[in-house]
Scaffold this motif. Structure first.
Motif, PDB file in Angstrom:
ATOM      1  N   ALA A  42      -6.916   1.641  -2.645  1.00  0.00           N
ATOM      2  CA  ALA A  42      -6.699   1.845  -4.076  1.00  0.00           C
ATOM      3  C   ALA A  42      -6.602   3.331  -4.399  1.00  0.00           C
ATOM      4  N   ARG A  43      -7.458   4.143  -3.787  1.00  0.00           N
ATOM      5  CA  ARG A  43      -7.410   5.590  -4.022  1.00  0.00           C
ATOM      6  C   ARG A  43      -6.101   6.175  -3.528  1.00  0.00           C
ATOM      7  N   ASN A  44      -5.637   5.719  -2.357  1.00  0.00           N
ATOM      8  CA  ASN A  44      -4.357   6.195  -1.838  1.00  0.00           C
ATOM      9  C   ASN A  44      -3.217   5.853  -2.788  1.00  0.00           C
ATOM     10  N   ARG A  45      -3.254   4.649  -3.329  1.00  0.00           N
ATOM     11  CA  ARG A  45      -2.194   4.218  -4.242  1.00  0.00           C
ATOM     12  C   ARG A  45      -2.159   5.112  -5.491  1.00  0.00           C
ATOM     13  N   VAL A  46      -3.333   5.361  -6.046  1.00  0.00           N
ATOM     14  CA  VAL A  46      -3.411   6.224  -7.230  1.00  0.00           C
ATOM     15  C   VAL A  46      -2.929   7.633  -6.893  1.00  0.00           C
ATOM     16  N   ALA A  47      -3.344   8.153  -5.747  1.00  0.00           N
ATOM     17  CA  ALA A  47      -2.946   9.502  -5.345  1.00  0.00           C
ATOM     18  C   ALA A  47      -1.436   9.601  -5.183  1.00  0.00           C
ATOM     19  N   VAL A  48      -0.818   8.574  -4.609  1.00  0.00           N
ATOM     20  CA  VAL A  48       0.632   8.570  -4.402  1.00  0.00           C
ATOM     21  C   VAL A  48       1.364   8.522  -5.746  1.00  0.00           C
ATOM     22  N   LEU A  49       0.897   7.681  -6.660  1.00  0.00           N
ATOM     23  CA  LEU A  49       1.552   7.588  -7.965  1.00  0.00           C
ATOM     24  C   LEU A  49       1.390   8.874  -8.773  1.00  0.00           C
TER      25      LEU A  49
END
Length: 239
Positions: A42-49
Protein backbone atom coordinates in the motif's frame (compact mmCIF):
# COMPACT_ATOMS: atom_id res chain seq x y z
CA UNK A 1 31.06 -11.64 -23.35
CA UNK A 2 30.42 -9.83 -20.10
CA UNK A 3 32.85 -9.13 -17.34
CA UNK A 4 32.37 -10.17 -13.72
CA UNK A 5 31.17 -6.74 -12.63
CA UNK A 6 28.37 -6.74 -15.22
CA UNK A 7 27.28 -10.18 -14.10
CA UNK A 8 27.20 -9.02 -10.49
CA UNK A 9 25.07 -5.99 -11.41
CA UNK A 10 22.67 -8.22 -13.32
CA UNK A 11 22.43 -10.62 -10.39
CA UNK A 12 21.76 -7.76 -7.98
CA UNK A 13 19.05 -6.38 -10.27
CA UNK A 14 17.45 -9.83 -10.51
CA UNK A 15 17.42 -10.22 -6.73
CA UNK A 16 15.86 -6.77 -6.33
CA UNK A 17 13.15 -7.63 -8.82
CA UNK A 18 12.49 -10.91 -7.02
CA UNK A 19 12.06 -9.07 -3.72
CA UNK A 20 9.70 -6.60 -5.38
CA UNK A 21 7.71 -9.46 -6.87
CA UNK A 22 7.45 -11.17 -3.49
CA UNK A 23 6.10 -7.99 -1.96
CA UNK A 24 3.53 -7.59 -4.72
CA UNK A 25 2.39 -11.21 -4.22
CA UNK A 26 1.80 -10.36 -0.57
CA UNK A 27 -1.69 -9.17 -1.43
CA UNK A 28 -3.67 -12.08 0.02
CA UNK A 29 -7.31 -13.05 0.09
CA UNK A 30 -8.81 -12.04 3.46
CA UNK A 31 -11.40 -13.79 5.57
CA UNK A 32 -14.22 -11.94 3.82
CA UNK A 33 -13.06 -13.00 0.38
CA UNK A 34 -11.66 -9.57 -0.63
CA UNK A 35 -8.08 -8.71 -1.42
CA UNK A 36 -6.06 -7.47 1.53
CA UNK A 37 -3.17 -5.19 0.64
CA UNK A 38 -0.14 -5.47 2.87
CA UNK A 39 1.21 -2.28 4.41
CA UNK A 40 4.39 -2.14 2.30
CA UNK A 41 2.47 -2.73 -0.92
CA UNK A 42 0.00 0.00 0.00
CA UNK A 43 2.84 2.41 0.82
CA UNK A 44 4.53 1.63 -2.50
CA UNK A 45 1.29 2.31 -4.35
CA UNK A 46 0.84 5.67 -2.65
CA UNK A 47 4.49 6.59 -3.28
CA UNK A 48 4.17 5.74 -6.98
CA UNK A 49 0.98 7.77 -7.41
CA UNK A 50 2.43 10.76 -5.57
CA UNK A 51 5.53 10.57 -7.78
CA UNK A 52 3.33 10.49 -10.88
CA UNK A 53 1.42 13.47 -9.54
CA UNK A 54 4.60 15.44 -8.93
CA UNK A 55 6.04 14.71 -12.37
CA UNK A 56 2.78 15.80 -13.99
CA UNK A 57 2.87 19.08 -12.11
CA UNK A 58 6.50 19.68 -13.04
CA UNK A 59 6.35 18.93 -16.76
CA UNK A 60 2.99 17.58 -17.89
CA UNK A 61 2.26 14.17 -19.35
CA UNK A 62 5.47 13.97 -21.41
CA UNK A 63 7.45 14.22 -18.17
CA UNK A 64 5.92 11.01 -16.78
CA UNK A 65 7.79 7.77 -17.46
CA UNK A 66 8.13 4.46 -15.65
CA UNK A 67 11.83 5.14 -15.00
CA UNK A 68 11.24 8.60 -13.52
CA UNK A 69 8.28 7.49 -11.43
CA UNK A 70 10.17 4.52 -10.01
CA UNK A 71 13.23 6.61 -9.17
CA UNK A 72 11.19 9.36 -7.53
CA UNK A 73 9.05 6.89 -5.59
CA UNK A 74 12.08 4.90 -4.43
CA UNK A 75 10.87 1.55 -5.79
CA UNK A 76 12.06 -0.82 -8.50
CA UNK A 77 10.81 -0.48 -12.07
CA UNK A 78 9.48 -4.02 -11.83
CA UNK A 79 7.21 -2.97 -8.97
CA UNK A 80 5.70 -0.19 -11.07
CA UNK A 81 5.27 -2.46 -14.11
CA UNK A 82 3.60 -5.25 -12.14
CA UNK A 83 1.27 -2.92 -10.29
CA UNK A 84 0.31 -0.50 -13.07
CA UNK A 85 1.43 -2.15 -16.29
CA UNK A 86 2.39 0.98 -18.21
CA UNK A 87 2.47 4.76 -18.20
CA UNK A 88 -1.18 4.71 -19.21
CA UNK A 89 -1.93 2.47 -16.23
CA UNK A 90 -0.29 5.00 -13.90
CA UNK A 91 -2.46 7.80 -15.23
CA UNK A 92 -5.58 5.65 -15.10
CA UNK A 93 -4.92 4.82 -11.45
CA UNK A 94 -4.30 8.46 -10.56
CA UNK A 95 -7.54 9.52 -12.26
CA UNK A 96 -9.45 6.78 -10.44
CA UNK A 97 -8.00 8.01 -7.15
CA UNK A 98 -9.03 11.61 -7.90
CA UNK A 99 -12.60 10.53 -8.71
CA UNK A 100 -13.03 8.06 -5.84
CA UNK A 101 -15.13 10.39 -3.67
CA UNK A 102 -17.49 11.13 -6.55
CA UNK A 103 -17.86 7.44 -7.35
CA UNK A 104 -18.72 6.62 -3.74
CA UNK A 105 -21.16 9.52 -3.49
CA UNK A 106 -23.00 8.28 -6.58
CA UNK A 107 -23.54 4.81 -5.13
CA UNK A 108 -23.86 5.49 -1.41
CA UNK A 109 -24.23 9.24 -0.85
CA UNK A 110 -27.33 11.37 -0.24
CA UNK A 111 -29.41 12.75 -3.10
CA UNK A 112 -29.26 14.45 -5.49
CA UNK A 113 -25.86 12.92 -6.27
CA UNK A 114 -26.75 9.63 -4.64
CA UNK A 115 -29.86 7.46 -5.11
CA UNK A 116 -33.32 8.84 -4.40
CA UNK A 117 -33.49 11.99 -6.54
CA UNK A 118 -35.09 12.41 -10.00
CA UNK A 119 -32.83 11.38 -12.88
CA UNK A 120 -32.36 14.94 -14.16
CA UNK A 121 -31.34 16.23 -10.73
CA UNK A 122 -28.89 13.36 -10.32
CA UNK A 123 -27.46 13.97 -13.78
CA UNK A 124 -26.85 17.66 -13.10
CA UNK A 125 -25.32 16.90 -9.71
CA UNK A 126 -23.03 14.31 -11.28
CA UNK A 127 -21.90 16.69 -14.03
CA UNK A 128 -21.25 19.32 -11.35
CA UNK A 129 -19.05 16.91 -9.42
CA UNK A 130 -17.28 15.64 -12.53
CA UNK A 131 -16.77 19.21 -13.70
CA UNK A 132 -15.08 20.10 -10.42
CA UNK A 133 -12.69 17.15 -10.84
CA UNK A 134 -11.97 18.15 -14.42
CA UNK A 135 -11.34 21.81 -13.57
CA UNK A 136 -8.89 20.80 -10.86
CA UNK A 137 -7.11 18.14 -12.91
CA UNK A 138 -6.92 19.47 -16.47
CA UNK A 139 -3.24 18.50 -16.82
CA UNK A 140 -3.98 14.94 -15.67
CA UNK A 141 -6.94 14.67 -18.06
CA UNK A 142 -4.83 15.86 -20.99
CA UNK A 143 -2.06 13.37 -20.20
CA UNK A 144 -4.58 10.59 -19.61
CA UNK A 145 -6.30 11.27 -22.96
CA UNK A 146 -2.99 11.14 -24.80
CA UNK A 147 -1.74 7.98 -23.11
CA UNK A 148 -5.04 6.09 -23.30
CA UNK A 149 -6.24 7.31 -26.70
CA UNK A 150 -6.42 3.85 -28.29
CA UNK A 151 -8.33 2.34 -25.34
CA UNK A 152 -10.29 5.41 -24.26
CA UNK A 153 -13.67 3.70 -24.14
CA UNK A 154 -12.31 0.77 -22.12
CA UNK A 155 -10.75 3.01 -19.48
CA UNK A 156 -12.21 2.13 -16.02
CA UNK A 157 -13.12 5.72 -15.13
CA UNK A 158 -14.67 6.39 -18.53
CA UNK A 159 -16.74 3.20 -18.39
CA UNK A 160 -18.02 4.12 -14.93
CA UNK A 161 -18.93 7.68 -15.93
CA UNK A 162 -20.51 6.61 -19.19
CA UNK A 163 -22.57 3.87 -17.55
CA UNK A 164 -23.93 6.23 -14.92
CA UNK A 165 -24.77 8.98 -17.40
CA UNK A 166 -26.37 6.50 -19.81
CA UNK A 167 -28.65 5.15 -17.08
CA UNK A 168 -29.76 8.63 -16.00
CA UNK A 169 -30.33 9.86 -19.55
CA UNK A 170 -32.26 6.71 -20.39
CA UNK A 171 -34.50 7.28 -17.37
CA UNK A 172 -35.02 10.98 -18.05
CA UNK A 173 -35.46 10.75 -21.83
CA UNK A 174 -36.08 7.14 -22.91
CA UNK A 175 -36.65 8.18 -26.53
CA UNK A 176 -33.01 9.32 -26.89
CA UNK A 177 -29.98 7.17 -27.69
CA UNK A 178 -28.73 7.36 -24.11
CA UNK A 179 -25.35 5.79 -24.80
CA UNK A 180 -24.57 8.23 -27.59
CA UNK A 181 -25.70 11.28 -25.60
CA UNK A 182 -23.52 10.14 -22.69
CA UNK A 183 -20.52 9.87 -25.05
CA UNK A 184 -21.32 13.33 -26.41
CA UNK A 185 -21.33 14.85 -22.93
CA UNK A 186 -18.10 13.15 -21.91
CA UNK A 187 -16.39 14.23 -25.13
CA UNK A 188 -16.22 17.81 -23.82
CA UNK A 189 -14.23 16.70 -20.75
CA UNK A 190 -11.04 17.37 -22.67
CA UNK A 191 -8.03 18.62 -20.73
CA UNK A 192 -6.93 21.15 -23.36
CA UNK A 193 -10.47 22.48 -23.78
CA UNK A 194 -10.93 22.88 -20.03
CA UNK A 195 -7.76 24.96 -19.78
CA UNK A 196 -8.78 27.01 -22.82
CA UNK A 197 -12.22 28.01 -21.51
CA UNK A 198 -11.40 28.43 -17.81
CA UNK A 199 -10.01 31.90 -17.05
CA UNK A 200 -8.53 32.48 -13.58
CA UNK A 201 -11.30 34.92 -12.68
CA UNK A 202 -14.06 32.40 -13.49
CA UNK A 203 -12.91 28.93 -12.37
CA UNK A 204 -16.35 27.28 -12.72
CA UNK A 205 -17.18 28.42 -16.24
CA UNK A 206 -16.54 24.98 -17.71
CA UNK A 207 -18.97 23.25 -15.35
CA UNK A 208 -21.72 25.79 -15.97
CA UNK A 209 -21.28 25.36 -19.71
CA UNK A 210 -21.49 21.56 -19.42
CA UNK A 211 -24.71 21.86 -17.43
CA UNK A 212 -26.19 24.11 -20.11
CA UNK A 213 -25.16 21.63 -22.80
CA UNK A 214 -26.76 18.77 -20.90
CA UNK A 215 -30.04 20.62 -20.63
CA UNK A 216 -29.96 21.55 -24.32
CA UNK A 217 -29.53 17.85 -25.16
CA UNK A 218 -32.23 16.68 -22.76
CA UNK A 219 -34.81 19.33 -23.57
CA UNK A 220 -37.24 20.94 -21.15
CA UNK A 221 -39.27 18.04 -19.87
CA UNK A 222 -41.81 18.49 -17.08
CA UNK A 223 -39.47 20.47 -14.88
CA UNK A 224 -38.00 22.71 -17.59
CA UNK A 225 -38.58 25.98 -15.76
CA UNK A 226 -36.82 24.68 -12.67
CA UNK A 227 -33.84 23.47 -14.70
CA UNK A 228 -33.55 26.71 -16.69
CA UNK A 229 -33.38 28.57 -13.40
CA UNK A 230 -30.55 26.28 -12.28
CA UNK A 231 -28.58 26.96 -15.46
CA UNK A 232 -29.01 30.71 -15.01
CA UNK A 233 -27.57 30.51 -11.50
CA UNK A 234 -23.80 30.48 -11.12
CA UNK A 235 -22.13 27.31 -9.92
CA UNK A 236 -20.52 28.29 -6.59
CA UNK A 237 -16.84 29.05 -7.04
CA UNK A 238 -15.91 27.69 -3.62
CA UNK A 239 -16.80 24.06 -3.16
Amino acid sequence: MTDGRTEQLDATRDRTEQVDASRERAERVGAGGGRVERGDAARNRVAVLRATERLLAEGGGDHVSIDRVAALAGVGKGTVFRRFGSRAGLLQALLEERSKDLREAVTDGPPPLGPGAPARDRLLAFLDGLGAIAEGNAILLAAHEQACAEDKYDDPSYRSWHGHLSALIGEARPELDAGFVAHALLAVFDGALIRQVTPPEDPRRFTRSVRSLALALLGDGEDGRHLRAEVAARVPEDR
